[in-house]
Scaffold this active site. Structure first.
Site, PDB file in Angstrom:
ATOM      1  N   LEU A  20       0.820  -1.216   0.000  1.00 45.85           N
ATOM      2  CA  LEU A  20       0.000   0.000   0.000  1.00 45.85           C
ATOM      3  C   LEU A  20       0.854   1.267   0.000  1.00 45.85           C
ATOM      4  CD1 LEU A  20      -2.735  -0.982   2.603  1.00 45.85           C
ATOM      5  CD2 LEU A  20      -2.988  -0.813   0.125  1.00 45.85           C
ATOM      6  N   LYS A  22       5.123   2.897   1.176  1.00 49.40           N
ATOM      7  CA  LYS A  22       6.445   2.636   1.748  1.00 49.40           C
ATOM      8  C   LYS A  22       6.785   3.796   2.680  1.00 49.40           C
ATOM      9  CE  LYS A  22       9.721   2.272  -1.347  1.00 49.40           C
ATOM     10  NZ  LYS A  22      10.811   3.157  -0.849  1.00 49.40           N
ATOM     11  N   PHE A  25      10.223   3.717   7.546  1.00 54.03           N
ATOM     12  CA  PHE A  25      10.566   2.534   8.344  1.00 54.03           C
ATOM     13  C   PHE A  25       9.749   1.345   7.872  1.00 54.03           C
ATOM     14  CE2 PHE A  25      13.123   4.360  11.665  1.00 54.03           C
ATOM     15  CZ  PHE A  25      12.678   5.663  11.827  1.00 54.03           C
ATOM     16  N   GLY A  26      10.067   0.754   6.733  1.00 52.50           N
ATOM     17  CA  GLY A  26       9.338  -0.464   6.370  1.00 52.50           C
ATOM     18  C   GLY A  26       8.115  -0.200   5.502  1.00 52.50           C
ATOM     19  N   ARG A  27       7.442  -1.265   5.151  1.00 54.12           N
ATOM     20  CA  ARG A  27       6.369  -1.188   4.161  1.00 54.12           C
ATOM     21  C   ARG A  27       5.020  -1.538   4.760  1.00 54.12           C
ATOM     22  NH1 ARG A  27       9.132  -2.284  -1.231  1.00 54.12           N
ATOM     23  NH2 ARG A  27       7.019  -2.317  -2.036  1.00 54.12           N
ATOM     24  N   VAL A  28       3.961  -1.193   4.013  1.00 52.27           N
ATOM     25  CA  VAL A  28       2.601  -1.467   4.462  1.00 52.27           C
ATOM     26  C   VAL A  28       1.910  -2.319   3.400  1.00 52.27           C
ATOM     27  CG1 VAL A  28       0.502  -0.410   5.350  1.00 52.27           C
ATOM     28  CG2 VAL A  28       2.611   0.903   5.315  1.00 52.27           C
ATOM     29  N   ASP A 138       3.229  15.380  14.790  1.00 53.23           N
ATOM     30  CA  ASP A 138       3.785  15.149  13.455  1.00 53.23           C
ATOM     31  C   ASP A 138       2.705  15.297  12.391  1.00 53.23           C
ATOM     32  OD1 ASP A 138       6.050  12.577  12.118  1.00 53.23           O
ATOM     33  OD2 ASP A 138       5.895  14.737  11.813  1.00 53.23           O
ATOM     34  N   LYS A 140       1.256  16.334   9.208  1.00 49.86           N
ATOM     35  CA  LYS A 140       1.708  16.772   7.873  1.00 49.86           C
ATOM     36  C   LYS A 140       1.014  15.866   6.869  1.00 49.86           C
ATOM     37  CE  LYS A 140       5.894  13.962   8.411  1.00 49.86           C
ATOM     38  NZ  LYS A 140       7.353  13.958   8.549  1.00 49.86           N
ATOM     39  N   ASN A 143       1.287  12.100   6.864  1.00 47.86           N
ATOM     40  CA  ASN A 143       0.730  11.300   7.972  1.00 47.86           C
ATOM     41  C   ASN A 143      -0.781  11.347   7.992  1.00 47.86           C
ATOM     42  OD1 ASN A 143       3.202  10.501   8.871  1.00 47.86           O
ATOM     43  ND2 ASN A 143       3.407  12.144  10.377  1.00 47.86           N
ATOM     44  N   ASP A 156      -0.194   7.411  11.861  1.00 48.25           N
ATOM     45  CA  ASP A 156       1.212   7.347  12.279  1.00 48.25           C
ATOM     46  C   ASP A 156       1.478   8.103  13.576  1.00 48.25           C
ATOM     47  OD1 ASP A 156       4.395   7.497  10.574  1.00 48.25           O
ATOM     48  OD2 ASP A 156       3.858   7.136  12.662  1.00 48.25           O
ATOM     49  N   THR A 174      11.155  16.347   7.423  1.00 48.77           N
ATOM     50  CA  THR A 174      11.049  17.771   7.138  1.00 48.77           C
ATOM     51  C   THR A 174      10.913  18.619   8.398  1.00 48.77           C
ATOM     52  OG1 THR A 174       9.652  19.443   6.149  1.00 48.77           O
ATOM     53  CG2 THR A 174       8.554  17.441   6.861  1.00 48.77           C
TER      54      THR A 174
END
Ligand SMILES: Nc1ncnc(NCCc2cnc(NC(=O)Nc3cccc(C(F)(F)F)c3)s2)c1Br
Length: 276
Positions: A20, A22, A25-28, A138, A140, A143, A156, A174
């Protein structure tokens, strides 16, 4: 609606579907729980990639503890987690329309009615979070996800904390969205509270309408422009939208417009059917 009742999960319980997205920290992956057919998203975090032993497991546990008792239509649900020797898995609500930042990049910028509706949903979710003394920290576009009905979902919570807090946020990614009180180093008492999310909401509205962040520049210049709240709003932005942005991007956290006033701001009222 907590269909995933068992408290002990393991990978064999899921059929894994397409990737879905990237994250850093890792993938979904899209996933389906075999016995119930329940569709969810499975985020895989590689323990090796996360700062080993720097309490990352504690951070994931805190994220899960914070998120597992949040229930709001504009907050992505985290149903549970499990891990094997190498990876940590987060079992997440699947957002049918994916990542908001991809929609923003594709459309360049959102029309005022859409930006206002997203803002109203953000304000509703943030009010809910702040009532529980949770600061997201966070906020943005990266997220925020979009549900199947076009509603947005804050996601997130890997960086969220309980207010008030003076944790140094290890800066990765950022600077654009950080409020002045979080980038001010030196003064040890850089205490901040949930008002940091109000600043980030202001940055978000600006980026929805203009297509780029208000302080976007070189890192040094961004730092300086945030510290001075030095931004210019293009004159084609409506005066109501401009008014709201200027009432959120205020250096003094205490002077930022409270969320209930964001929800009742003329720009929001003008574009959002009451009680939506
Ligand atoms: N269409 C979709 N539908 C649902 N989800 C999608 N993407 C996943 C969004 C996320 C929700 N929650 C997350 N949480 C974390 O990533 N946490 C995190 C991350 C790094 C380090 C750490 C820690 F280990 F340091 F804590 C904790 S990512 C998509 Br695309």
């Amino acid at each position: 609606d907590q269909p995933l009742v068992p408290k002990q999960f393991h990978l064999g319980m899921f059929e894994i579907g397409r990737p879905l997205g990237k994250g850093k920290f890792g993938r979904v992956y899209l996933a389906r729980e075999r016995t119930t057919g329940f569709i969810c998203a499975l985020k895989v975090l590689y323990k090796s990639e996360l700062q080993q032993g720097s309490g990352v497991e504690k951070q994931v546990r805190r994220e899960i503890e914070i998120q597992s008792n949040l229930r709001h239509p504009n907050i992505l649900k985290l149903y549970g987690h499990f891990h094997d020797s190498k990876r940590i898995f987060l079992i997440l609500e699947y957002a049918g329309k994916g990542e908001l930042y991809k929609h923003l990049r594709r459309e360049n910028r959102f029309p005022e009615w859409k930006a206002a509706q997203y803002t109203a949903q953000m304000a509703s979710a943030l009010r809910y979070l702040h009532r529980k003394h949770v600061i997201h920290r966070d906020i943005k576009p990266e997220n925020i996800l979009v549900g199947i009905h076009g509603e947005i979902k804050i996601s997130d919570f890997g960086w969220s904390v309980h207010a008030p807090n003076n944790r140094r946020k290890t800066l990765c990614g950022t600077l654009d969205y950080l409020p002045p009180e979080m980038i001010r180093s030196g003064s040890k008492d850089n205490w901040y509270d949930e008002k940091v999310d109000l600043w980030s909401l202001g940055v978000l509205i600006y980026e929805f309408l203009v297509g780029e962040a208000p302080f976007e520049d070189t890192p040094v210049m961004t730092h300086r422009r945030i510290a001075r709240a030095d931004m210019t709003i293009p004159d084609w932005v409506s005066k109501e939208a401009r008014d709201l942005i200027q009432k959120l991007l205020v250096l003094d956290p205490q002077k930022r417009l409270p969320l209930e006033d964001v929800q009742n701001h003329p720009w929001i009222i003008k574009h959002c059917v009451k009680g939506e």
